[in-house]
Scaffold this motif. Structure first.
Motif, PDB file in Angstrom:
ATOM      1  N   ALA A 120       0.838  -1.196   0.000  1.00  0.00           N
ATOM      2  CA  ALA A 120       0.000   0.000   0.000  1.00  0.00           C
ATOM      3  C   ALA A 120       0.871   1.243   0.000  1.00  0.00           C
ATOM      4  N   ASN A 121       0.477   2.237  -0.762  1.00  0.00           N
ATOM      5  CA  ASN A 121       1.223   3.485  -0.788  1.00  0.00           C
ATOM      6  C   ASN A 121       1.056   4.222   0.540  1.00  0.00           C
ATOM      7  N   PRO A 122       2.148   4.646   1.167  1.00  0.00           N
ATOM      8  CA  PRO A 122       2.035   5.368   2.437  1.00  0.00           C
ATOM      9  C   PRO A 122       1.443   6.745   2.223  1.00  0.00           C
ATOM     10  N   SER A 123       0.847   7.293   3.241  1.00  0.00           N
ATOM     11  CA  SER A 123       0.292   8.637   3.155  1.00  0.00           C
ATOM     12  C   SER A 123       1.398   9.672   3.323  1.00  0.00           C
ATOM     13  N   GLY A 124       1.139  10.852   2.819  1.00  0.00           N
ATOM     14  CA  GLY A 124       2.100  11.937   2.970  1.00  0.00           C
ATOM     15  C   GLY A 124       3.374  11.703   2.170  1.00  0.00           C
TER      16      GLY A 124
END
Length: 337
Positions: A120-124
């Motif tokens: 999953a792509n991390p936030s920020g």
């Protein structure tokens, strides 16, 4: 031994920050071949854990479907695993077309069918070393990139310019991203004049051909201090000159990360970007950034150009402050092995 193909990032700084991830893969017994665009390939060749660099023959921004399929056919049967570092759809095509059994990467733009182990792509905007490191199952929290060059390579870079190790400075005043990451040429020139007065060592101005006009402007303001090599030195030569420099001053750019990975004393000027996301990871690096200072609550904006038109986040970092930071970086290396 597992044979692995790594699709490298397309930018120099990102390629440098992927080094700890590649080191982690090699440490667990994977033999690494890295596919990279030609302008990034010299960075990968300075990583001893990389066994092979495959130069990608693709034009920037184009699919090049036929060329991509032909290269994929030539790679079939060679690899057990692939790690796709860029987040684009195109970057995941090669491992899929080559039928590599395990294909690891972030979810990215519509790559569900192309990757079979998706993170999953991390936030920020997380630190890039950790971002790439997660693809290898994680790296140490204090991991930092390391590059190395043979002494003969460094000697070959120094001979044409008639210089010796630690007897010159390097400035890298460019930044492909845009003017919101570029310290003013007048500030670079003032610092060059100060260094010339104090130490009588030349300043080499490095960068791409596109950055040559910036370097020429600096040299015009400090003609006795600077030598313009931007656009005249390939990346492998520029890397060798950075590795042997007394110190480096740069913006947040690819050459900043090269200097950090060699452990060269450096002062790094940040404007619209954040050292929390792309820091120069070296004990000999000093970062100059005005977040929380000078009443600038817009930092970091990550913009290419200042929406207010004043670029105060860069202009208000004075040359004297950068000179002090560079002196501190130099002191930190005294007596270091």
């Amino acid at each position: 031994m597992t044979a692995s193909l790594v699709i490298a990032p397309q930018w120099i700084g990102d390629a440098v920050m992927a080094e700890p991830m590649l080191r982690a893969l090699a440490a667990r017994g994977e033999r690494l071949s890295v596919a990279a665009l030609p302008w990034v390939a010299p960075v990968l060749r300075a990583m001893p854990q990389v066994s092979e660099v495959i130069s990608l023959p693709f034009a920037h921004g184009r699919l090049d479907w036929r060329v991509r399929r032909a290269l994929a056919r030539s790679l079939r049967g060679r690899f057990d695993a692939a790690y796709v570092l860029p987040n684009s759809l195109k970057s995941a095509l090669l491992p899929w077309l080559a039928r590599i059994p395990l294909r690891v990467g972030y979810r990215g733009e519509g790559r569900v069918l192309l990757l079979n182990e998706r993170l999953a792509n991390p936030s920020g905007k997380p630190p890039m070393v950790a971002f790439y490191g997660a693809l290898a199952g994680g790296v140490a929290s204090d991991a930092r990139p390391r590059l190395g060059l043979p002494e003969a390579t460094i000697a070959a870079a120094l001979a044409p310019v008639g210089l010796e190790r630690r007897a010159y400075w390097v400035f890298a005043p460019g930044a492909d991203y845009g003017p919101a990451k570029r310290w003013p040429p007048g500030h670079f020139a003032a610092l060059a004049r100060d260094l010339q007065t104090r130490e009588r060592l030349p300043v080499l101005l490095l960068g791409s051909a596109k950055e040559a006009p910036i370097c020429e402007a600096i040299a015009a303001l400090a003609p006795d201090a600077c030598r313009v090599l931007a656009g005249q030195t390939p990346l492998d030569t520029a890397m060798a000159l950075i590795a042997a420099a007394r110190g480096v001053v740069s913006n947040d750019s690819g050459l900043m990360h090269v200097a950090a990975a060699f452990g060269t004393p450096q002062a790094a000027v940040f404007g619209s970007s954040s050292p929390g996301h792309t820091p120069p990871l070296s004990p000999a690096a000093r970062v100059l950034w005005l977040q929380g200072q000078a009443g600038l609550d817009c930092i970091p904006c990550f913009a290419r150009e200042c929406r207010y038109g004043h670029y105060r986040c860069l202009a208000e970092i004075r040359p004297e402050r950068v000179a002090d930071a560079l002196d501190d970086a130099l002191r930190s290396t005294v007596g270091a092995g």
